[in-house]
Motif scaffolding. Structure first.
Motif, PDB file in Angstrom:
ATOM      1  N   GLY B  27       0.838  -1.192   0.000  1.00 23.76           N
ATOM      2  CA  GLY B  27       0.000   0.000   0.000  1.00 23.76           C
ATOM      3  C   GLY B  27       0.874   1.243   0.000  1.00 23.76           C
ATOM      4  N   ILE B  28       0.634   2.119  -0.937  1.00 21.81           N
ATOM      5  CA  ILE B  28       1.477   3.313  -1.095  1.00 21.81           C
ATOM      6  C   ILE B  28       0.618   4.534  -1.344  1.00 21.81           C
ATOM      7  CG2 ILE B  28       3.246   4.405  -2.554  1.00 21.81           C
ATOM      8  CD1 ILE B  28       4.440   1.660  -3.055  1.00 21.81           C
ATOM      9  N   MET B  29       0.908   5.620  -0.618  1.00 22.90           N
ATOM     10  CA  MET B  29       0.197   6.876  -0.821  1.00 22.90           C
ATOM     11  C   MET B  29       0.963   7.729  -1.817  1.00 22.90           C
ATOM     12  SD  MET B  29      -2.387   7.095   1.289  1.00 22.90           S
ATOM     13  CE  MET B  29      -2.692   8.871   1.438  1.00 22.90           C
ATOM     14  N   LYS B  39       8.162   6.547  -5.001  1.00 24.78           N
ATOM     15  CA  LYS B  39       7.924   5.720  -3.827  1.00 24.78           C
ATOM     16  C   LYS B  39       7.972   4.236  -4.158  1.00 24.78           C
ATOM     17  CE  LYS B  39       5.490   9.208  -1.170  1.00 24.78           C
ATOM     18  NZ  LYS B  39       4.201   9.869  -0.929  1.00 24.78           N
ATOM     19  N   SER B  43      10.389   1.640  -2.490  1.00 20.00           N
ATOM     20  CA  SER B  43       9.762   0.605  -1.696  1.00 20.00           C
ATOM     21  C   SER B  43      10.057  -0.794  -2.238  1.00 20.00           C
ATOM     22  CB  SER B  43       8.262   0.871  -1.681  1.00 20.00           C
ATOM     23  OG  SER B  43       7.608  -0.040  -0.872  1.00 20.00           O
TER      24      SER B  43
END
Lengths: 97, 97
Positions: B27-29, B39, B43
């Protein structure tokens, strides 16, 4: 107690946390991902949490910002080293939807 | 049509990003496509992201404007050089829809 006015302080939310074989599930309150990690570690007697993932699809929850988007009572799975997420046996496969 | 009040600043949204063999999902914002690329790169430890595509059908997400139309928790796949999108094994074939 949570600094309602300041806005910044995250509010505690309930989560439901299960182990990798889904034999145990516990309700745990947490306001941050670190907080949840600590409590899961204590509550499940897991020394080193390898990952927290969403029970529904195995999405890893590594980032605080993403964690904050989760709704109350989201079901998470705690994984220890060597454990992997598996699809819930009762969940509909996509083909059945 | 975008710029409601605050105007330019896009709002951070949660995405779920998987690798090419779907063994890892995180899960990435992110608020912009560049932000998400950065990101994802961090990540997943991918030096050079070749493409981000929609998990459901392999649609390439190259354009910021298209990215902005994606809904929260859209599942994207990160492709490194040489990797290709493949259909999800559990997804319904079109014939069943």
């Amino acid at each position: 107690t949570q600094q309602l006015l300041s806005g910044r302080a995250p509010r505690s939310k309930p989560f439901r946390v299960t182990n990798a074989d889904r034999s145990v599930k516990k309700g745990i309150m947490a306001d941050t991902l670190d907080d949840l990690m600590d409590k899961v570690s204590d509550s499940f007697g897991v020394q080193c949490v390898s990952a927290l993932v969403l029970d529904e699809d195995g999405t890893g929850v590594d980032m605080e910002e993403f964690f904050q988007t989760l709704t109350e009572n989201t079901v998470l799975m705690v994984l220890e080293k060597g454990e992997k997420w598996t699809q819930h046996p009762n969940s509909p496969s996509r083909g059945q939807l």
